[in-house]
Design an enzyme around this catalytic site. Structure first.
Site, PDB file in Angstrom:
ATOM      1  N   TRP A   1     134.182  40.822  14.368  1.00 10.52           N
ATOM      2  CA  TRP A   1     133.452  40.533  15.564  1.00 10.52           C
ATOM      3  C   TRP A   1     133.127  39.891  15.905  1.00 10.52           C
ATOM      4  O   TRP A   1     132.550  39.034  16.908  1.00 10.52           O
ATOM      5  CB  TRP A   1     132.336  41.459  13.696  1.00 10.52           C
ATOM      6  CG  TRP A   1     132.449  42.795  13.704  1.00 10.52           C
ATOM      7  CD1 TRP A   1     132.569  43.111  13.024  1.00 10.52           C
ATOM      8  CD2 TRP A   1     132.879  43.881  14.606  1.00 10.52           C
ATOM      9  NE1 TRP A   1     132.993  44.575  12.250  1.00 10.52           N
ATOM     10  CE2 TRP A   1     133.718  45.151  13.613  1.00 10.52           C
ATOM     11  CE3 TRP A   1     132.955  44.224  15.804  1.00 10.52           C
ATOM     12  CZ2 TRP A   1     133.572  46.811  14.678  1.00 10.52           C
ATOM     13  CZ3 TRP A   1     133.358  45.352  16.465  1.00 10.52           C
ATOM     14  CH2 TRP A   1     133.171  46.937  15.195  1.00 10.52           C
TER      15      TRP A   1
ATOM     16  N   LYS B   1     126.319  50.546   8.768  1.00 10.15           N
ATOM     17  CA  LYS B   1     126.532  49.706   7.479  1.00 10.15           C
ATOM     18  C   LYS B   1     125.834  50.379   6.404  1.00 10.15           C
ATOM     19  O   LYS B   1     125.912  50.908   4.872  1.00 10.15           O
ATOM     20  CB  LYS B   1     126.804  48.497   7.840  1.00 10.15           C
ATOM     21  CG  LYS B   1     127.307  48.256   9.118  1.00 10.15           C
ATOM     22  CD  LYS B   1     129.060  49.299   8.823  1.00 10.15           C
ATOM     23  CE  LYS B   1     130.086  48.781  10.483  1.00 10.15           C
ATOM     24  NZ  LYS B   1     129.920  47.653  10.672  1.00 10.15           N
TER      25      LYS B   1
ATOM     26  N   ASP C   1     124.547  38.161  12.514  1.00  8.42           N
ATOM     27  CA  ASP C   1     124.772  39.296  12.946  1.00  8.42           C
ATOM     28  C   ASP C   1     124.861  39.920  11.382  1.00  8.42           C
ATOM     29  O   ASP C   1     126.103  39.740  10.501  1.00  8.42           O
ATOM     30  CB  ASP C   1     125.978  39.207  13.307  1.00  8.42           C
ATOM     31  CG  ASP C   1     126.850  40.972  13.612  1.00  8.42           C
ATOM     32  OD1 ASP C   1     126.078  42.060  13.050  1.00  8.42           O
ATOM     33  OD2 ASP C   1     128.210  41.322  13.975  1.00  8.42           O
TER      34      ASP C   1
HETATM   35  C1  PLP Z   1     130.097  47.208  12.219  1.00  2.00           C
HETATM   36  C2  PLP Z   1     130.231  45.914  13.222  1.00  2.00           C
HETATM   37  C3  PLP Z   1     129.888  45.474  14.250  1.00  2.00           C
HETATM   38  C4  PLP Z   1     130.032  46.393  15.310  1.00  2.00           C
HETATM   39  O1  PLP Z   1     129.092  47.775  15.408  1.00  2.00           O
HETATM   40  P1  PLP Z   1     128.360  48.725  16.761  1.00  2.00           P
HETATM   41  O2  PLP Z   1     126.959  49.216  15.697  1.00  2.00           O
HETATM   42  O3  PLP Z   1     129.466  49.815  16.261  1.00  2.00           O
HETATM   43  O4  PLP Z   1     128.993  48.040  18.172  1.00  2.00           O
HETATM   44  C5  PLP Z   1     129.646  44.089  14.205  1.00  2.00           C
HETATM   45  N1  PLP Z   1     129.592  44.037  13.310  1.00  2.00           N
HETATM   46  C6  PLP Z   1     129.534  43.209  11.999  1.00  2.00           C
HETATM   47  C7  PLP Z   1     129.401  42.598  10.809  1.00  2.00           C
HETATM   48  C8  PLP Z   1     130.367  44.858  11.950  1.00  2.00           C
HETATM   49  O5  PLP Z   1     130.734  45.502  10.630  1.00  2.00           O
END
Ligand code: PLP
Length: 357
Positions: free
Chosen positions: A99, A190, A166
């Site tokens: 990511w 998540k 993030d």
């Molecule tokens: C799942 C995830 C993403 C991607 O998220 P989307 O909403 O599908 O774009 C980005 N960063 C992390 C740390 C993730 O776990």
């Protein structure tokens, strides 16, 4: 049979969230309509988005000067919006996983990206330390929890330039000192809500410093001015997020969650170390995620990988296959995962050990 949902994302939600969403889908706030068929500008829905923003502020203790947005597009859209809105010419990124690498790729469209450190060579199985962040960069971007590899940065770091994180897979899993960050974002699927809504916590004073033209919908200032309603926001996922936030508050907020999550993760890491068949993939204890626990077969038992997976499935375990880039197994232990599910997984591991080792 009872299912134990260890999926990495979309992932387990509290039963409270699911029950309240079912109610709202049938009859929303006494309107006689489904939450799926009311105007996002109705007073009933505006109350939902406002309460969700307030609970974000309350549960994370967000200081003055920050705004909370609920947008579409997922965390992946933020990978592009962040450099577009905030990078004049140079930014810094910590490469701790796939990511993070995707975020870096988007930033490179807008200027120079300094990768301050990377753990890619060892399939991202640790968090790099002792790197230096260039002080002439416009911001420094980190991924606090690396969902695929089971590593996590659990301390809020000091940074001389605006810090961006993030937090897709660890938001609300622990107390966060928001004042140390200029921007925190994540996809909700998540630890918060079904897929479809992205949360953004942004300090307003970082905006308005770049010269490039920004498409209206991708400009954070538009979204702030319009209170996340420049276009139709993801109404149902926001409604679901509100239910999770109420549940979180009722459970004692992030402090209580953190304690519970640490206990669950510790039980599982202990068993992985104890069990003859398995070994963890993250060696440094301080780097181990309390949200995603990754492990593989010990070399001498490698042939049993598929068999263990099938056995675990037969016992009601869902979503424990590791990401293809790591192999082995991954159990996501998000807020809503009950301790009983961790205990059931451990019993399954022990039963398999008794049969094979
Ligand atoms: C799942 C995830 C993403 C991607 O998220 P989307 O909403 O599908 O774009 C980005 N960063 C992390 C740390 C993730 O776990």
């Amino acid at each position: 049979m009872k299912k134990h949902n260890f999926s990495a994302g979309p992932s387990i939600l509290s039963q409270y969230t699911i029950d309240k969403v079912i109610e709202g889908v049938r009859d929303f706030a006494g309107t006689g309509l489904s939450v799926m068929e009311v105007s996002h500008r109705s007073k009933e829905f505006v109350a939902v988005i406002e309460e969700a923003q307030e609970l974000f502020k309350e549960l994370l203790n967000i200081p003055e000067g920050y705004r909370v947005l609920f947008l579409g597009g997922g965390a992946s859209t933020q990978f592009a919006m962040i450099p577009m809105n905030l990078m004049k010419s140079k930014s810094a990124y910590l490469n701790t996983g796939a990511w993070a690498a995707k975020a870096i790729k988007e930033a490179k469209i807008y200027g120079e990206v300094v990768e301050v450190a990377s753990s890619k060579d060892t399939i991202y199985n640790y968090i790099p330390k002792n790197y230096s962040v260039p002080d002439d960069a416009d911001y420094f971007h980190i991924t606090t929890n690396n969902t695929i590899y089971g590593t996590e940065i659990t301390e809020d770091m000091d940074c001389d330039i605006p810090l961006i994180a993030d937090m897709s897979s660890d938001i609300f899993s622990r107390p966060v000192d928001v004042s140390k960050y200029a921007l925190i974002y994540g996809g909700a699927q998540k630890n918060l809500a079904p897929a479809g809504v992205t949360f953004i916590i942004i300090r307003e004073d970082i905006l308005g410093k770049v010269d490039r033209p920004i498409p209206t919908i991708l400009d954070y200032r538009t979204q702030i001015d319009k209170e996340s309603m420049f276009n139709t926001p993801p109404v149902l996922p926001i409604f679901a997020a509100l239910q999770t936030l109420r549940w979180l508050k009722d459970r004692g907020g992030v402090v209580a969650m953190n304690k519970y999550n640490k206990e669950k993760a510790a039980l599982l890491y202990y068993e992985i170390e104890r069990n003859k068949l398995f070994k963890g993939t993250v060696i440094n204890k301080e780097d181990r995620s309390i949200m995603n626990v990754c492990w593989v077969m010990e070399d001498e038992y490698a042939e049993y990988e598929k068999e263990f997976l099938d056995f675990a499935i037969s016992k009601g375990m869902v979503g424990i296959k590791g990401h293809r880039s790591v192999g082995g197994f991954r159990a996501s232990t998000y807020n809503a995962l009950p301790r009983e599910s961790v205990e059931a997984l451990i019993a399954t591991m022990q039963e398999f050990e008794a049969a094979k080792a």
